[in-house]
Design a protein around this motif. Structure first.
Motif, PDB file in Angstrom:
ATOM      1  N   GLU A 105       0.856  -1.191   0.000  1.00 40.03           N
ATOM      2  CA  GLU A 105       0.000   0.000   0.000  1.00 40.03           C
ATOM      3  C   GLU A 105       0.886   1.233   0.000  1.00 40.03           C
ATOM      4  O   GLU A 105       1.892   1.293   0.716  1.00 40.03           O
ATOM      5  CB  GLU A 105      -0.888  -0.013   1.243  1.00 40.03           C
ATOM      6  CG  GLU A 105      -1.855   1.145   1.302  1.00 40.03           C
ATOM      7  CD  GLU A 105      -2.724   1.131   2.549  1.00 40.03           C
ATOM      8  OE1 GLU A 105      -3.736   1.845   2.548  1.00 40.03           O
ATOM      9  OE2 GLU A 105      -2.388   0.421   3.507  1.00 40.03           O
ATOM     10  N   ILE A 106       0.523   2.209  -0.817  1.00 41.44           N
ATOM     11  CA  ILE A 106       1.281   3.457  -0.874  1.00 41.44           C
ATOM     12  C   ILE A 106       0.637   4.500   0.027  1.00 41.44           C
ATOM     13  O   ILE A 106       1.285   5.092   0.881  1.00 41.44           O
ATOM     14  CB  ILE A 106       1.360   4.002  -2.319  1.00 41.44           C
ATOM     15  CG1 ILE A 106       2.071   3.007  -3.222  1.00 41.44           C
ATOM     16  CG2 ILE A 106       2.066   5.350  -2.336  1.00 41.44           C
ATOM     17  CD1 ILE A 106       2.035   3.384  -4.687  1.00 41.44           C
ATOM     18  N   ASP A 107      -0.662   4.750  -0.177  1.00 43.58           N
ATOM     19  CA  ASP A 107      -1.360   5.719   0.665  1.00 43.58           C
ATOM     20  C   ASP A 107      -2.856   5.518   0.538  1.00 43.58           C
ATOM     21  O   ASP A 107      -3.334   4.765  -0.299  1.00 43.58           O
ATOM     22  CB  ASP A 107      -0.977   7.163   0.319  1.00 43.58           C
ATOM     23  CG  ASP A 107      -1.268   7.546  -1.126  1.00 43.58           C
ATOM     24  OD1 ASP A 107      -2.131   6.930  -1.764  1.00 43.58           O
ATOM     25  OD2 ASP A 107      -0.625   8.484  -1.622  1.00 43.58           O
ATOM     26  N   CYS A 108      -3.569   6.214   1.400  1.00 42.88           N
ATOM     27  CA  CYS A 108      -5.021   6.116   1.420  1.00 42.88           C
ATOM     28  C   CYS A 108      -5.573   7.431   1.953  1.00 42.88           C
ATOM     29  O   CYS A 108      -4.994   8.022   2.864  1.00 42.88           O
ATOM     30  CB  CYS A 108      -5.444   4.955   2.314  1.00 42.88           C
ATOM     31  SG  CYS A 108      -7.206   4.654   2.316  1.00 42.88           S
ATOM     32  N   GLU A 109      -6.672   7.883   1.379  1.00 45.77           N
ATOM     33  CA  GLU A 109      -7.326   9.100   1.849  1.00 45.77           C
ATOM     34  C   GLU A 109      -8.632   8.713   2.512  1.00 45.77           C
ATOM     35  O   GLU A 109      -9.535   8.229   1.851  1.00 45.77           O
ATOM     36  CB  GLU A 109      -7.596  10.049   0.682  1.00 45.77           C
ATOM     37  CG  GLU A 109      -6.353  10.545   0.002  1.00 45.77           C
ATOM     38  CD  GLU A 109      -6.670  11.393  -1.214  1.00 45.77           C
ATOM     39  OE1 GLU A 109      -7.766  11.987  -1.268  1.00 45.77           O
ATOM     40  OE2 GLU A 109      -5.831  11.452  -2.107  1.00 45.77           O
ATOM     41  N   TRP A 110      -8.723   8.904   3.806  1.00 49.03           N
ATOM     42  CA  TRP A 110      -9.929   8.512   4.541  1.00 49.03           C
ATOM     43  C   TRP A 110     -10.821   9.721   4.760  1.00 49.03           C
ATOM     44  O   TRP A 110     -11.232  10.027   5.853  1.00 49.03           O
ATOM     45  CB  TRP A 110      -9.546   7.859   5.868  1.00 49.03           C
ATOM     46  CG  TRP A 110      -8.860   6.559   5.635  1.00 49.03           C
ATOM     47  CD1 TRP A 110      -7.510   6.347   5.575  1.00 49.03           C
ATOM     48  CD2 TRP A 110      -9.470   5.311   5.380  1.00 49.03           C
ATOM     49  NE1 TRP A 110      -7.261   5.035   5.300  1.00 49.03           N
ATOM     50  CE2 TRP A 110      -8.447   4.375   5.184  1.00 49.03           C
ATOM     51  CE3 TRP A 110     -10.796   4.882   5.289  1.00 49.03           C
ATOM     52  CZ2 TRP A 110      -8.701   3.037   4.922  1.00 49.03           C
ATOM     53  CZ3 TRP A 110     -11.024   3.548   5.028  1.00 49.03           C
ATOM     54  CH2 TRP A 110      -9.994   2.645   4.846  1.00 49.03           C
TER      55      TRP A 110
END
Length: 141
Positions: A105-110
């Motif tokens: 996983e690189i990133d996530c916007e929650w």
């Protein structure tokens, strides 16, 4: 014979579809997702680059963006559940049946995306490393 990249993408769609059924997985949708559609998982290829050459082998990095889309009063909960299930399915086998070297996983916007009133979009990005032969994209390295 399909390229290793295409086989990877098909394997990912298969795994995601099984993990979140009956919610649809839409690969690079060419038309807008309608308001009537329930939750969905959108899959986009952001890029595919070469990271190294070694003799007749080429190391590659495929970047994917998954977007959990939901609408309604419980949109945050629905989108979160879709993304959590998709994440677990993608990382359950980081070699994707022998096609990949690694998945991370690189990133996530929650956060909600306000592009559409009442819609929640939770995007997450993943890097898939894989290897091919330099002269034949259908052969894994």
């Amino acid at each position: 014979m399909h390229s290793v990249r295409e086989r990877l993408l098909r394997e990912i769609v298969t795994r995601l579809s099984a993990a979140i059924a009956p919610i649809p997985v839409l690969r690079m949708p060419a038309v807008p997702v309608t308001r009537e559609a329930g939750p969905a998982l959108l899959l986009f290829v952001e890029g595919d680059g070469i990271t190294a050459h070694a003799n007749h082998l080429v190391d590659r990095q495929l970047t994917l963006r998954m977007v959990a889309l939901a609408r309604g009063a419980d949109a945050f909960d629905a989108a979160d559940q879709v993304l959590v299930a998709a994440h677990a399915a993608l990382l359950a086998d980081p070699n994707l049946g022998g096609l990949a070297i690694a998945v991370r996983e690189i990133d996530c916007e929650w956060e909600a995306d306000d592009a559409d009133a009442g819609a929640v979009m939770l995007p997450a990005r993943y890097e898939i490393r894989y290897r091919t032969h330099a002269l034949d994209l259908t052969q894994a390295g």
